[in-house]
Design a protein around this motif. Structure first.
Motif, short mmCIF file in Angstrom:
data_model
loop_
_atom_site.label_atom_id
_atom_site.label_comp_id
_atom_site.label_asym_id
_atom_site.label_seq_id
_atom_site.Cartn_x
_atom_site.Cartn_y
_atom_site.Cartn_z
N ILE A 153 32.72 41.52 45.43
CA ILE A 153 33.17 41.77 46.80
C ILE A 153 32.96 43.24 47.15
O ILE A 153 32.50 43.58 48.25
CB ILE A 153 34.65 41.36 46.98
CG1 ILE A 153 34.78 39.83 46.91
CG2 ILE A 153 35.23 41.91 48.28
CD1 ILE A 153 36.21 39.33 46.81
N ASP A 154 33.29 44.12 46.22
CA ASP A 154 33.14 45.56 46.47
C ASP A 154 31.69 45.93 46.70
O ASP A 154 31.36 46.66 47.63
CB ASP A 154 33.71 46.33 45.28
CG ASP A 154 34.11 47.74 45.65
OD1 ASP A 154 34.85 47.91 46.63
OD2 ASP A 154 33.68 48.66 44.94
N LYS A 159 30.38 44.66 50.06
CA LYS A 159 30.87 45.46 51.18
C LYS A 159 30.18 46.82 51.24
O LYS A 159 30.47 47.61 52.13
CB LYS A 159 32.38 45.68 51.09
CG LYS A 159 33.18 44.45 51.42
CD LYS A 159 34.65 44.76 51.41
CE LYS A 159 35.46 43.58 51.89
NZ LYS A 159 36.89 43.90 51.95
#
Length: 143
Positions: A135-136, A139
């Motif tokens: 997810i990091d 993003k």
């Protein structure tokens, strides 16, 4: 009195709120904060743990584990290279799981069942850290 059920939008807003995200990350890192703090306050116990798992030199490994777990947890919680901290904890957890929870070597019984459950729980924990990292990175926070 009838309580109004929150709309889906309100639930989503709560789930993605910074406070809930931080608490969730804190929960994910809890063992990696509690463990090294316990080792710091009982360094002889930390040395005994390293000895138990056959890690030598014991004091060196105890210090490295303490520093590693606290640093990687701080990275995950602060957002500074979160993906790297999360991947490091995923790998560490996977390695430690195969060292500490070799349930397949145990005789059948309660101890084996508990080790088996802990083994698979730790696999799930490793997976959760990989999801945090993914997810990091997705993003664009990999800077």
């Amino acid at each position: 009195m009838i309580t109004k059920i929150p709309s889906q939008g309100a639930v989503v807003s709560l789930i993605v709120s910074p406070a809930v995200r931080f608490v969730a990350l804190l929960a994910l890192c809890a063992a990696y904060i509690q463990g090294p703090l316990t080792k710091l306050f009982d360094f002889q116990g930390a040395i005994a743990e390293m000895e138990h798992f056959g890690l030598h030199p014991t004091a060196f490994f105890a210090v490295v584990v303490i520093l590693f777990e606290l640093t990687a947890s701080a990275m995950v919680l602060s957002g500074f290279l979160r993906w790297l901290g999360a991947m490091a904890l995923a790998g560490f957890t996977l390695l430690a799981t195969f060292i500490a929870l070799r349930f397949w070597e145990m005789p059948f019984g309660l101890e084996r069942m508990m080790a088996t459950n802990a083994f698979f729980e730790h696999l799930g924990l490793s997976g959760a850290f990989v999801i945090v990292a993914a997810i990091d990175v997705a993003k664009g926070a990999s800077k």
